[in-house]
Write a protein that holds these residues in place. Structure first.
Motif, PDB file in Angstrom:
ATOM      1  N   SER A 154     -56.687 -25.894  40.927  1.00 58.48           N
ATOM      2  CA  SER A 154     -56.034 -27.100  40.420  1.00 58.48           C
ATOM      3  C   SER A 154     -56.972 -27.976  39.605  1.00 58.48           C
ATOM      4  O   SER A 154     -56.610 -28.487  38.551  1.00 58.48           O
ATOM      5  CB  SER A 154     -55.465 -27.914  41.589  1.00 58.48           C
ATOM      6  OG  SER A 154     -54.405 -27.242  42.220  1.00 58.48           O
ATOM      7  N   THR A 197     -53.042 -14.606  42.190  1.00 60.16           N
ATOM      8  CA  THR A 197     -52.949 -15.820  43.009  1.00 60.16           C
ATOM      9  C   THR A 197     -53.499 -17.013  42.240  1.00 60.16           C
ATOM     10  O   THR A 197     -54.565 -16.932  41.630  1.00 60.16           O
ATOM     11  CB  THR A 197     -53.730 -15.666  44.322  1.00 60.16           C
ATOM     12  OG1 THR A 197     -53.227 -14.533  45.047  1.00 60.16           O
ATOM     13  CG2 THR A 197     -53.596 -16.905  45.191  1.00 60.16           C
ATOM     14  N   VAL A 198     -52.753 -18.105  42.290  1.00 63.26           N
ATOM     15  CA  VAL A 198     -53.215 -19.388  41.747  1.00 63.26           C
ATOM     16  C   VAL A 198     -53.373 -20.331  42.933  1.00 63.26           C
ATOM     17  O   VAL A 198     -52.479 -20.430  43.791  1.00 63.26           O
ATOM     18  CB  VAL A 198     -52.212 -19.957  40.728  1.00 63.26           C
ATOM     19  CG1 VAL A 198     -52.625 -21.362  40.294  1.00 63.26           C
ATOM     20  CG2 VAL A 198     -52.103 -19.033  39.518  1.00 63.26           C
ATOM     21  N   PHE A 199     -54.501 -21.038  42.991  1.00 64.73           N
ATOM     22  CA  PHE A 199     -54.823 -21.838  44.169  1.00 64.73           C
ATOM     23  C   PHE A 199     -54.415 -23.295  44.005  1.00 64.73           C
ATOM     24  O   PHE A 199     -54.702 -23.929  42.992  1.00 64.73           O
ATOM     25  CB  PHE A 199     -56.323 -21.752  44.467  1.00 64.73           C
ATOM     26  CG  PHE A 199     -56.777 -20.362  44.812  1.00 64.73           C
ATOM     27  CD1 PHE A 199     -56.421 -19.780  46.012  1.00 64.73           C
ATOM     28  CD2 PHE A 199     -57.557 -19.630  43.926  1.00 64.73           C
ATOM     29  CE1 PHE A 199     -56.833 -18.497  46.337  1.00 64.73           C
ATOM     30  CE2 PHE A 199     -57.981 -18.349  44.233  1.00 64.73           C
ATOM     31  CZ  PHE A 199     -57.615 -17.779  45.444  1.00 64.73           C
ATOM     32  N   THR A 200     -53.763 -23.813  45.039  1.00 58.77           N
ATOM     33  CA  THR A 200     -53.416 -25.222  45.125  1.00 58.77           C
ATOM     34  C   THR A 200     -54.344 -25.905  46.128  1.00 58.77           C
ATOM     35  O   THR A 200     -55.167 -25.259  46.766  1.00 58.77           O
ATOM     36  CB  THR A 200     -51.954 -25.402  45.557  1.00 58.77           C
ATOM     37  OG1 THR A 200     -51.775 -24.818  46.862  1.00 58.77           O
ATOM     38  CG2 THR A 200     -51.019 -24.721  44.562  1.00 58.77           C
ATOM     39  N   SER A 250     -51.052 -30.694  42.836  1.00 59.27           N
ATOM     40  CA  SER A 250     -51.233 -29.313  42.401  1.00 59.27           C
ATOM     41  C   SER A 250     -50.100 -28.849  41.493  1.00 59.27           C
ATOM     42  O   SER A 250     -49.866 -27.648  41.348  1.00 59.27           O
ATOM     43  CB  SER A 250     -51.330 -28.389  43.620  1.00 59.27           C
ATOM     44  OG  SER A 250     -52.462 -28.674  44.403  1.00 59.27           O
ATOM     45  N   ALA A 304     -51.068 -26.293  38.742  1.00 60.17           N
ATOM     46  CA  ALA A 304     -51.296 -24.942  39.271  1.00 60.17           C
ATOM     47  C   ALA A 304     -49.973 -24.280  39.646  1.00 60.17           C
ATOM     48  O   ALA A 304     -49.771 -23.082  39.404  1.00 60.17           O
ATOM     49  CB  ALA A 304     -52.222 -25.009  40.483  1.00 60.17           C
ATOM     50  N   GLU A 305     -49.071 -25.039  40.230  1.00 66.70           N
ATOM     51  CA  GLU A 305     -47.768 -24.491  40.613  1.00 66.70           C
ATOM     52  C   GLU A 305     -46.967 -24.088  39.375  1.00 66.70           C
ATOM     53  O   GLU A 305     -46.250 -23.072  39.386  1.00 66.70           O
ATOM     54  CB  GLU A 305     -47.014 -25.520  41.454  1.00 66.70           C
ATOM     55  CG  GLU A 305     -47.639 -25.724  42.835  1.00 66.70           C
ATOM     56  CD  GLU A 305     -47.094 -26.951  43.539  1.00 66.70           C
ATOM     57  OE1 GLU A 305     -46.355 -27.737  42.887  1.00 66.70           O
ATOM     58  OE2 GLU A 305     -47.411 -27.141  44.727  1.00 66.70           O
ATOM     59  N   ALA A 332     -48.358 -20.785  38.147  1.00 66.05           N
ATOM     60  CA  ALA A 332     -47.914 -19.695  39.017  1.00 66.05           C
ATOM     61  C   ALA A 332     -46.461 -19.341  38.745  1.00 66.05           C
ATOM     62  O   ALA A 332     -46.087 -18.159  38.676  1.00 66.05           O
ATOM     63  CB  ALA A 332     -48.107 -20.085  40.479  1.00 66.05           C
ATOM     64  N   SER A 333     -45.632 -20.369  38.576  1.00 68.00           N
ATOM     65  CA  SER A 333     -44.214 -20.131  38.323  1.00 68.00           C
ATOM     66  C   SER A 333     -43.993 -19.391  37.009  1.00 68.00           C
ATOM     67  O   SER A 333     -43.154 -18.476  36.925  1.00 68.00           O
ATOM     68  CB  SER A 333     -43.457 -21.461  38.317  1.00 68.00           C
ATOM     69  OG  SER A 333     -42.093 -21.279  38.001  1.00 68.00           O
ATOM     70  N   LYS A 389     -48.624 -15.670  42.898  1.00 70.02           N
ATOM     71  CA  LYS A 389     -48.440 -16.359  44.162  1.00 70.02           C
ATOM     72  C   LYS A 389     -49.309 -17.615  44.178  1.00 70.02           C
ATOM     73  O   LYS A 389     -50.211 -17.772  43.362  1.00 70.02           O
ATOM     74  CB  LYS A 389     -48.835 -15.449  45.321  1.00 70.02           C
ATOM     75  CG  LYS A 389     -48.026 -14.180  45.451  1.00 70.02           C
ATOM     76  CD  LYS A 389     -48.456 -13.387  46.683  1.00 70.02           C
ATOM     77  CE  LYS A 389     -49.913 -12.955  46.581  1.00 70.02           C
ATOM     78  NZ  LYS A 389     -50.326 -12.112  47.747  1.00 70.02           N
ATOM     79  N   THR A 390     -49.040 -18.496  45.125  1.00 68.52           N
ATOM     80  CA  THR A 390     -49.915 -19.637  45.351  1.00 68.52           C
ATOM     81  C   THR A 390     -50.508 -19.538  46.751  1.00 68.52           C
ATOM     82  O   THR A 390     -49.889 -18.988  47.670  1.00 68.52           O
ATOM     83  CB  THR A 390     -49.175 -20.978  45.213  1.00 68.52           C
ATOM     84  OG1 THR A 390     -48.108 -21.036  46.164  1.00 68.52           O
ATOM     85  CG2 THR A 390     -48.638 -21.160  43.805  1.00 68.52           C
TER      86      THR A 390
END
Length: 349
Positions: free
Chosen positions: A244, A290-293, A299, A302-303, A306-307, A312-313
């Protein structure tokens, strides 16, 4: 009452300004009057001070539980606490409100981590880690050796103009030229523990051996975590971490990871649409799964990435505080939870 406060009160008593009954309470044995007072600005330093000080210190953290330390504002009482503390333990440049309080109220009680630890600059943490991410390690060649910042995939660095303009963001805080998130490097955090033990011993020499022993215990804990990270992240399918905000530069540099963020070091900076699109393209190009929140900071960027990419988060905690969504309840448990998250997301064996 901290030792600085007690000394001030004793001096007033000595010249007869206070009554005998008024002076008697401050000098009694037992309770918090026997302990040093340490004020910190951010949770990792609170944890460290509690571990090193043990039973001989009272620690007040200015950022309450669940508070984003980047956005900290201080009440007048808290500003006064900075001046009255035996030690004001802080990281210069991380929290402007704490910097201002130390400047106006502190003095010889101030202990800046930058005086104990060699901090890396934002540019260094956005530059070379000294490792080559080759085809045989992580499955692709980035074409550059960036480890900890927000340089784009073409190899140029965004937002590092000497005065630190937030990468991909609009406005935001100026954190100076140094990256303050040093607690994610266990070696630097160990140096901070040793430096704090030395300062506490200078103020309270009667308990110097206890502070030294406590610091040695902390060093052991941090050394164990470092070993676990070194072994756990040695062989991974990917070394890319999309986060993020750029809080993980020290961790990325130490363990040969490549940090990618839509914003800079400020957790509240707004990324530009162009930067969001650029990071999303990187996720697709390198098949980042994977994307990290984060548990404390917004976040949403980042979300969104990912979307848009189908990634994934997962929560990767920069350990800026302990919140309800934190993956652990203290520094060691959060660090170990982060390692589990990283090894799963990066395909480490």
């Amino acid at each position: 009452m901290g030792r600085r406060s007690y000394v001030k009160a004793a001096a007033v008593c000595a010249v007869g300004i206070l009554t005998a009954s008024g002076c008697g309470g401050g000098g009694q044995e037992g309770g918090s009057g026997d302990r040093l007072s340490v004020v910190t600005g951010v949770y990792p330093l609170q944890w460290l001070a509690s571990q090193v000080g043990g039973d001989h210190v009272d620690v007040e953290n200015l950022a309450g539980p669940g508070t984003d330390p980047h956005e900290l504002e201080l009440a007048p009482r808290q500003i006064g606490s900075v001046g009255n503390a035996d030690v004001a333990f802080y990281i210069g440049g991380l929290q402007p409100a704490v910097d201002d309080a130390v400047s106006s109220q502190g003095g010889d009680n101030a202990l800046d981590v930058a005086d104990l630890v060699e901090l890396r600059t934002l540019e260094e943490n956005a530059g070379s880690s000294g490792h080559d991410h080759s085809e045989g390690e992580g499955g692709h060649d980035h074409g550059h050796e960036e480890s900890g910042g927000s340089a784009d995939e073409s190899g140029h660095e965004e937002g590092h103009d000497g005065g630190h303009e937030e990468s991909g963001g609009e406005g935001g805080h100026d954190h100076g030229e140094f990256d303050p998130h040093m607690w994610l490097d266990t070696e630097r955090f160990t140096a901070a523990a040793e430096g704090l033990a030395d300062r506490l011993s200078e103020i309270d020499p009667d308990h110097a051996s206890d502070y030294a022993a406590n610091a040695e215990s902390v060093t052991g804990t941090l050394g164990d975590i470092d070993t676990e990270y070194s072994e756990g992240l040695a062989e991974c399918d990917s070394r890319d971490i999309v986060v993020s905000h750029s809080a993980f530069g020290y961790l990325a540099h130490r363990y040969d990871l490549h940090q990618i963020s839509p914003t800079g070091v400020d957790s509240h900076a707004e990324p530009t649409p162009a930067r969001l699109a650029e990071v999303a393209e990187t996720v697709r190009e390198h098949d980042i799964g994977t994307v990290f929140t984060e548990p404390l900071s917004d976040s949403s960027a980042a979300e969104t990435i990912a979307s848009e990419t189908g990634a994934k988060t997962a929560v990767l905690d920069p350990v800026e505080g302990v919140a309800e969504k934190s993956p652990g309840d203290d520094y060691p448990s959060i660090m170990r939870a982060n390692l589990t998250t990283l090894t799963e997301a990066l395909g480490c064996s």
